[in-house]
Design a protein around this motif. Structure first.
Motif, PDB file in Angstrom:
ATOM      1  N   VAL A 101       0.798  -1.311  -0.081  1.00  8.06           N
ATOM      2  CA  VAL A 101      -0.082   0.135   0.056  1.00  8.06           C
ATOM      3  C   VAL A 101       0.837   1.194  -0.166  1.00  8.06           C
ATOM      4  O   VAL A 101       0.750   2.220  -0.734  1.00  8.06           O
ATOM      5  CB  VAL A 101      -0.983   0.018   1.124  1.00  8.06           C
ATOM      6  N   LEU A 160       2.023   6.510  -6.953  1.00  7.41           N
ATOM      7  CA  LEU A 160       1.177   7.208  -7.415  1.00  7.41           C
ATOM      8  C   LEU A 160       1.411   8.729  -7.462  1.00  7.41           C
ATOM      9  O   LEU A 160       1.206   9.557  -8.251  1.00  7.41           O
ATOM     10  CB  LEU A 160      -0.351   7.133  -6.625  1.00  7.41           C
ATOM     11  N   SER A 161       2.112   9.283  -6.242  1.00  7.49           N
ATOM     12  CA  SER A 161       2.469  10.445  -6.100  1.00  7.49           C
ATOM     13  C   SER A 161       3.619  10.917  -7.067  1.00  7.49           C
ATOM     14  O   SER A 161       3.922  12.109  -7.149  1.00  7.49           O
ATOM     15  CB  SER A 161       2.884  10.861  -4.679  1.00  7.49           C
ATOM     16  N   LEU A 184     -15.813  -2.386   1.962  1.00  9.90           N
ATOM     17  CA  LEU A 184     -16.298  -2.195   2.915  1.00  9.90           C
ATOM     18  C   LEU A 184     -17.967  -2.754   3.071  1.00  9.90           C
ATOM     19  O   LEU A 184     -18.280  -3.076   4.169  1.00  9.90           O
ATOM     20  CB  LEU A 184     -16.486  -0.593   3.166  1.00  9.90           C
ATOM     21  N   ASP A 189     -19.727   1.975   8.083  1.00 10.92           N
ATOM     22  CA  ASP A 189     -19.119   1.442   7.170  1.00 10.92           C
ATOM     23  C   ASP A 189     -19.911   1.238   5.937  1.00 10.92           C
ATOM     24  O   ASP A 189     -19.105   1.412   4.690  1.00 10.92           O
ATOM     25  CB  ASP A 189     -18.432   0.053   7.651  1.00 10.92           C
ATOM     26  N   ILE A 228      -0.117  -0.848   6.305  1.00 14.23           N
ATOM     27  CA  ILE A 228       0.323  -0.392   4.931  1.00 14.23           C
ATOM     28  C   ILE A 228       1.496  -0.898   4.234  1.00 14.23           C
ATOM     29  O   ILE A 228       1.811  -0.516   3.081  1.00 14.23           O
ATOM     30  CB  ILE A 228       0.626   1.401   4.979  1.00 14.23           C
ATOM     31  N   GLY A 247     -13.519   1.081   8.451  1.00  9.98           N
ATOM     32  CA  GLY A 247     -13.940   2.288   7.767  1.00  9.98           C
ATOM     33  C   GLY A 247     -12.929   3.297   8.107  1.00  9.98           C
ATOM     34  O   GLY A 247     -12.633   4.141   7.033  1.00  9.98           O
ATOM     35  N   ALA A 260      -9.624   2.875   5.797  1.00 13.08           N
ATOM     36  CA  ALA A 260     -10.191   3.004   4.632  1.00 13.08           C
ATOM     37  C   ALA A 260     -10.316   4.637   4.192  1.00 13.08           C
ATOM     38  O   ALA A 260      -9.712   5.051   3.275  1.00 13.08           O
ATOM     39  CB  ALA A 260     -11.518   2.497   4.270  1.00 13.08           C
ATOM     40  N   LEU A 268      -6.563   5.817   3.879  1.00 16.34           N
ATOM     41  CA  LEU A 268      -5.807   5.486   2.800  1.00 16.34           C
ATOM     42  C   LEU A 268      -6.542   6.339   1.535  1.00 16.34           C
ATOM     43  O   LEU A 268      -5.701   6.826   0.771  1.00 16.34           O
ATOM     44  CB  LEU A 268      -6.287   4.066   2.617  1.00 16.34           C
ATOM     45  N   VAL A 269      -7.873   6.463   1.499  1.00 17.30           N
ATOM     46  CA  VAL A 269      -8.303   7.152   0.404  1.00 17.30           C
ATOM     47  C   VAL A 269      -7.942   8.646   0.270  1.00 17.30           C
ATOM     48  O   VAL A 269      -7.701   9.230  -0.512  1.00 17.30           O
ATOM     49  CB  VAL A 269     -10.057   7.244   0.192  1.00 17.30           C
ATOM     50  N   ALA A 295      -5.084   9.478   1.369  1.00 19.36           N
ATOM     51  CA  ALA A 295      -3.512   9.412   1.009  1.00 19.36           C
ATOM     52  C   ALA A 295      -3.605   9.179  -0.374  1.00 19.36           C
ATOM     53  O   ALA A 295      -2.608  10.040  -0.898  1.00 19.36           O
ATOM     54  CB  ALA A 295      -2.728   8.249   1.825  1.00 19.36           C
ATOM     55  N   ILE A 296      -4.301   8.692  -0.936  1.00 14.51           N
ATOM     56  CA  ILE A 296      -4.425   8.283  -2.365  1.00 14.51           C
ATOM     57  C   ILE A 296      -4.755   9.689  -2.899  1.00 14.51           C
ATOM     58  O   ILE A 296      -4.305  10.102  -4.111  1.00 14.51           O
ATOM     59  CB  ILE A 296      -5.512   7.421  -2.831  1.00 14.51           C
ATOM     60  N   ALA A 319      -1.792  11.948  -2.892  1.00 17.63           N
ATOM     61  CA  ALA A 319      -0.823  11.624  -3.472  1.00 17.63           C
ATOM     62  C   ALA A 319      -0.800  12.150  -4.965  1.00 17.63           C
ATOM     63  O   ALA A 319      -0.232  12.370  -6.022  1.00 17.63           O
ATOM     64  CB  ALA A 319      -0.712   9.857  -3.696  1.00 17.63           C
ATOM     65  N   GLN A 376       0.707  13.234   3.145  1.00 18.26           N
ATOM     66  CA  GLN A 376       0.815  11.902   2.505  1.00 18.26           C
ATOM     67  C   GLN A 376       1.178  10.793   3.532  1.00 18.26           C
ATOM     68  O   GLN A 376       0.632   9.912   3.857  1.00 18.26           O
ATOM     69  CB  GLN A 376       1.349  11.510   1.192  1.00 18.26           C
ATOM     70  N   LEU A 424      -0.940   8.054   5.505  1.00 18.72           N
ATOM     71  CA  LEU A 424      -0.774   6.795   5.593  1.00 18.72           C
ATOM     72  C   LEU A 424      -0.581   6.061   6.923  1.00 18.72           C
ATOM     73  O   LEU A 424      -0.877   5.150   7.421  1.00 18.72           O
ATOM     74  CB  LEU A 424       0.396   6.508   4.800  1.00 18.72           C
ATOM     75  N   CYS A 454     -11.282  12.024  -3.962  1.00 16.14           N
ATOM     76  CA  CYS A 454     -10.880  11.248  -2.980  1.00 16.14           C
ATOM     77  C   CYS A 454     -10.954  11.944  -1.845  1.00 16.14           C
ATOM     78  O   CYS A 454     -11.250  11.433  -0.707  1.00 16.14           O
ATOM     79  CB  CYS A 454      -9.554  10.628  -3.484  1.00 16.14           C
TER      80      CYS A 454
END
Lengths: 209, 209
Positions: free
Chosen positions: A7, A14-15, A37, A146, B3, B23, B26, B29-30, B32-33, B36, B69, B73, B153
């Motif tokens: 991850v 991605l960054s 989820l 969730d 991670i 949740g 998640a 992480l979303v 962080a995406i 990124a 970021q 994470l 995101c």
């Protein structure tokens, strides 16, 4: 494969300015997180005495969710593949009229293929949003937040998919293809966003927010 | 650490009934995406002749984004840790009045700590949304759709954070804590959602959507 990276590595890649993963892969992953989820809520519902009346329905939801999750994860790498083809076309020579024509034709084909992935992300996210609608009704109430987070991720995946369809369509000359792809996109968005917003509102109401 | 798992494993674990990730993880992480993707746009902007006038500003954005970021994470695993504490309290005995009182006190503390993580997710997502506002103005136009996906995101991460704050607040008795946490949450949401929606609308306009 991108999804075999950790991850942390995935997010770091991605960054960076590396061509993949990009916005398309991110959309597919956020969709996979959303549907996961939903599965979690389903898995926290089956086997509970309190929810035995809905168990058969939850098992069906879990089966569908599992397949949507696998497809969305696959699309992370599929998006990288089709993006690679577009990038390849950019490197084609364009010195002569013949080279230009060949390059334009190759670009048209590569962009059409590149549209296919985000349209698929939108379709799968829509299916997953419908599963969340059921989960908000019959899933374990202790995990209702969730369901909310899941549907928020799926809405983000859907609209991110749309953004990637649009940017590819902007480069395509075939008007018939552009029109029919837009029609599919608008239909999915119209139906899916209404349901997603309803599910989100319902979860908020249950939480007293 | 969660991670350090592969993307595929993380999503599969998320979908299971295992207590973590859930949740909260998640949402982190979303987020962080999302941030990124902002970094990616920044990295596709620096070093380009066309964007040399904004290079210094982009470098600042990249520094901020890198730190956001990393923090987001870290929160994936931090959320799992605080969730573990709440789960531990649920297992405490509640046979006598004394045990009940001790358990209630421990629950109050664990839930307050569990609120801290999603509030932090909201704060960091808000900061990242502000970076995307700048990127929509000065970032490489060829990557404008990635600014859009990033902000989608981050909005999902922000609202998912809110959902996790609410579900924890619902179990907390300390009215002063609930009120002040709600105030922080409402302030962040009010400011962040307006900017996120503006950035999204701007990207759509640029894309002609």
């Amino acid at each position: 494969m991108l999804i075999e990276k950790s991850v942390r590595e995935f997010v770091e890649l991605l960054s960076s300015k590396e061509p993949v993963p990009g916005g398309g892969g991110a959309a597919a992953l956020v969709g996979a997180i959303g549907v996961a989820l939903g599965s979690m809520v389903g898995n926290l519902t089956v086997g509970k005495e309190k929810y035995k009346d809905v168990e058969a329905e939850i098992i069906k939801i879990l089966e569908s969710a599992k397949s949507l999750q696998a497809e969305l994860l696959d699309l992370v790498d599929e998006d990288a593949k089709v993006f690679g083809k577009v990038a390849g076309v950019y490197k084609m020579p364009k010195n002569t009229e013949e080279e230009k024509a060949k390059r334009n034709e190759a670009m048209e084909q590569a962009l059409k293929e590149a549209c296919r992935v985000p349209i698929k992300i939108m379709e799968l996210s829509y299916e997953a949003i419908k599963l969340h609608r059921k989960l908000a009704d019959i899933g374990n109430r202790l995990a209702i937040s969730d369901v909310g987070v899941g549907v928020l991720c799926l809405k983000a995946a859907l609209l991110s998919g749309r953004m990637n369809v649009i940017i590819n369509l902007n480069g395509i000359k075939d008007e018939g293809f552009v029109r029919s792809t837009r029609d599919v996109m608008e239909r999915i968005c119209g139906e899916a966003l209404t349901i997603a917003d309803d599910v989100y509102a319902k979860v908020k109401e249950i939480l007293g927010d």
